[in-house]
Motif scaffolding. Structure first.
Motif, PDB file in Angstrom:
ATOM      1  N   MET A 135       0.846  -1.180   0.000  1.00  0.00           N
ATOM      2  CA  MET A 135       0.000   0.000   0.000  1.00  0.00           C
ATOM      3  C   MET A 135       0.889   1.241   0.000  1.00  0.00           C
ATOM      4  N   ARG A 136       0.445   2.284  -0.731  1.00  0.00           N
ATOM      5  CA  ARG A 136       1.226   3.511  -0.817  1.00  0.00           C
ATOM      6  C   ARG A 136       1.130   4.320   0.463  1.00  0.00           C
ATOM      7  N   GLU A 137       2.200   4.974   0.753  1.00  0.00           N
ATOM      8  CA  GLU A 137       2.251   5.839   1.928  1.00  0.00           C
ATOM      9  C   GLU A 137       1.412   7.091   1.677  1.00  0.00           C
ATOM     10  N   ASP A 138       0.640   7.493   2.662  1.00  0.00           N
ATOM     11  CA  ASP A 138      -0.157   8.711   2.539  1.00  0.00           C
ATOM     12  C   ASP A 138       0.744   9.890   2.877  1.00  0.00           C
ATOM     13  N   ARG A 139       1.130  10.669   1.844  1.00  0.00           N
ATOM     14  CA  ARG A 139       2.093  11.757   2.029  1.00  0.00           C
ATOM     15  C   ARG A 139       1.428  13.100   2.210  1.00  0.00           C
ATOM     16  N   ARG A 140       0.108  13.169   2.138  1.00  0.00           N
ATOM     17  CA  ARG A 140      -0.566  14.462   2.160  1.00  0.00           C
ATOM     18  C   ARG A 140      -0.176  15.315   3.350  1.00  0.00           C
ATOM     19  N   SER A 141      -0.015  14.729   4.512  1.00  0.00           N
ATOM     20  CA  SER A 141       0.320  15.528   5.685  1.00  0.00           C
ATOM     21  C   SER A 141       1.831  15.705   5.844  1.00  0.00           C
ATOM     22  N   ARG A 142       2.604  15.175   4.888  1.00  0.00           N
ATOM     23  CA  ARG A 142       4.054  15.206   5.034  1.00  0.00           C
ATOM     24  C   ARG A 142       4.760  15.937   3.905  1.00  0.00           C
ATOM     25  N   TYR A 143       4.103  16.863   3.258  1.00  0.00           N
ATOM     26  CA  TYR A 143       4.753  17.628   2.195  1.00  0.00           C
ATOM     27  C   TYR A 143       5.628  18.695   2.839  1.00  0.00           C
ATOM     28  N   ASP A 144       6.917  18.399   2.972  1.00  0.00           N
ATOM     29  CA  ASP A 144       7.816  19.357   3.600  1.00  0.00           C
ATOM     30  C   ASP A 144       8.282  20.390   2.567  1.00  0.00           C
ATOM     31  N   ASP A 145       9.068  21.346   3.017  1.00  0.00           N
ATOM     32  CA  ASP A 145       9.516  22.428   2.140  1.00  0.00           C
ATOM     33  C   ASP A 145      10.314  21.908   0.949  1.00  0.00           C
ATOM     34  N   GLY A 146      11.167  20.931   1.167  1.00  0.00           N
ATOM     35  CA  GLY A 146      11.964  20.373   0.077  1.00  0.00           C
ATOM     36  C   GLY A 146      11.093  19.707  -0.975  1.00  0.00           C
ATOM     37  N   ALA A 178       4.909  10.819  -6.801  1.00  0.00           N
ATOM     38  CA  ALA A 178       3.964   9.859  -6.218  1.00  0.00           C
ATOM     39  C   ALA A 178       2.806  10.573  -5.513  1.00  0.00           C
ATOM     40  N   ILE A 179       2.218  11.518  -6.259  1.00  0.00           N
ATOM     41  CA  ILE A 179       1.051  12.235  -5.758  1.00  0.00           C
ATOM     42  C   ILE A 179      -0.099  11.972  -6.720  1.00  0.00           C
ATOM     43  N   PRO A 180      -1.334  12.150  -6.281  1.00  0.00           N
ATOM     44  CA  PRO A 180      -2.463  11.953  -7.190  1.00  0.00           C
ATOM     45  C   PRO A 180      -2.421  12.944  -8.355  1.00  0.00           C
ATOM     46  N   ALA A 181      -2.907  12.490  -9.523  1.00  0.00           N
ATOM     47  CA  ALA A 181      -2.909  13.339 -10.720  1.00  0.00           C
ATOM     48  C   ALA A 181      -3.731  14.600 -10.504  1.00  0.00           C
ATOM     49  N   TYR A 182      -4.825  14.498  -9.757  1.00  0.00           N
ATOM     50  CA  TYR A 182      -5.639  15.699  -9.532  1.00  0.00           C
ATOM     51  C   TYR A 182      -4.903  16.712  -8.668  1.00  0.00           C
TER      52      TYR A 182
END
Length: 75
Positions: free
Chosen positions: A1-12, A35-39
């Motif tokens: 399963m893919r990691e949910d990165r939405r809450s982890r978008y850091d400055d870099g 590795a983010i959603p197309a939308y």
């Protein structure tokens, strides 16, 4: 399963996204590379094109604040 990165978008991460967008990456390339959603990629590209680099840099990847709860109506 893919990691949910939405809450982890850091400055870099946001800077990398912005550089790809400035280089002309489309939503498919941006989504695949990061590795983010197309939308999400489409929205970030649209934000950059409509508001410029400064607005996009401050906003891309940041979560919106939750909407304020509204008082319920009582009859």
């Amino acid at each position: 399963m893919r990691e949910d990165r939405r809450s982890r978008y850091d400055d870099g991460f946001r800077r990398e996204a912005l550089e790809l967008i400035k280089a002309g990456a489309g939503k498919g390339v941006l989504a695949g590379r990061l590795a983010i959603p197309a939308y999400t990629a489409r929205n970030w590209i649209r934000l950059y094109r409509s508001n410029g680099e400064a607005a996009a840099d401050a906003t891309i990847g940041r979560r919106r604040s939750p909407r304020r709860a509204t008082a319920s109506r009582t009859a």
